[in-house]
Design an enzyme around this catalytic site. Structure first.
Site, short mmCIF file in Angstrom:
data_model
loop_
_atom_site.label_atom_id
_atom_site.label_comp_id
_atom_site.label_asym_id
_atom_site.label_seq_id
_atom_site.Cartn_x
_atom_site.Cartn_y
_atom_site.Cartn_z
N LYS A 124 0.83 -1.20 0.00
CA LYS A 124 0.00 0.00 0.00
C LYS A 124 0.86 1.25 0.00
O LYS A 124 0.69 2.16 -0.82
CB LYS A 124 -0.93 0.02 1.22
CG LYS A 124 -1.84 1.24 1.25
CD LYS A 124 -2.39 1.50 2.63
CE LYS A 124 -1.36 2.18 3.52
NZ LYS A 124 -1.93 2.66 4.80
N ASP A 172 -5.89 0.73 0.60
CA ASP A 172 -5.96 0.79 2.05
C ASP A 172 -7.33 0.27 2.49
O ASP A 172 -8.07 -0.33 1.70
CB ASP A 172 -5.72 2.22 2.53
CG ASP A 172 -6.75 3.20 1.97
OD1 ASP A 172 -7.70 2.75 1.29
OD2 ASP A 172 -6.60 4.41 2.21
#
Length: 217
Positions: free
Chosen positions: A126, A144
């Site tokens: 991420k 996320d």
């Protein structure tokens, strides 16, 4: 949500992004397209609200302006600067190790590839993908909790983890939409499609959303 409707949804979210005044925009302002700042801000934002991270980053960058500053700062002072981000003591240690790694392995520069970023201490997919987009303008999808939750809420996909979500999105989402997909869904998730009590009554894309239809039954 039907895949053929996704482009329409993205265009609507792009249209409304500026109206939302979402916390993510305050955090992005602290990054300024600088690889070092983008990496630090994104690392600190994990498990922390964006508004909190933005305030901490503003204070931090008044004291720490470079990798050398990060190497030289005392760990106790760094911890105090990072408070109250989540796990601030661990993150202070990660940042010190990260600065040393950048100096020794990358000639003091933040790597601009996924492979290079993933070698850094504390950096997962991420964080790496968001840095690629925000610091280097390279197409990537940062997944996320907001992106993972909303895509599943839309019934666009059916995945158990953010990693699975990223894999599916890279297969179904045209690359032209990759770079702003994270910021659009994060802003949308922070202000409209919230984890608890989503504001379906004011949602601009409710006609495309399976979740709205299920709630109405």
């Amino acid at each position: 949500m039907k895949l053929e409707d996704l482009k329409k949804v993205i265009e609507i979210l792009r249209r409304d992004y500026g109206k939302l005044n979402a916390p993510i925009e305050r955090l992005k302002a602290q990054k300024r397209g600088d690889p070092f700042r983008a990496l630090v801000c994104t690392l600190l934002s994990t498990r922390t609200r964006d508004e909190t991270t933005a305030e901490v980053c503003k204070r931090l960058f008044e004291r720490v302006k470079s990798i050398e500053d990060l190497l030289e700062i005392d760990i106790n002072e760094l911890e105090s600067l990072l408070y109250p981000v989540g796990f601030y003591k661990n993150k202070a240690r990660y940042l010190k190790e990260l600065a040393l790694q950048l100096k020794e392995e990358f000639d003091g520069k933040v790597p601009d590839t996924l492979e290079g970023l993933l070698r850094l201490r504390g950096v997962g997919r991420k964080v790496a993908n968001i840095v690629l987009v925000e610091a280097f303008g390279k197409p990537a999808i940062g997944v996320d909790t907001h992106v993972h939750r909303i895509c599943n809420r839309w019934k666009l996909l059916n995945t158990k983890t953010p990693e699975q979500t990223e894999k599916v999105l890279t297969q179904i989402l045209p690359k032209e939409y990759w770079m702003d997909f994270n910021k659009l869904l994060v802003a949308f998730g922070q202000t409209v499609c919230k984890p608890v009590k989503p504001r379906c009554d004011v949602c601009p894309i409710r006609e495309f959303c399976e979740f709205v239809k299920i709630r109405a039954l």
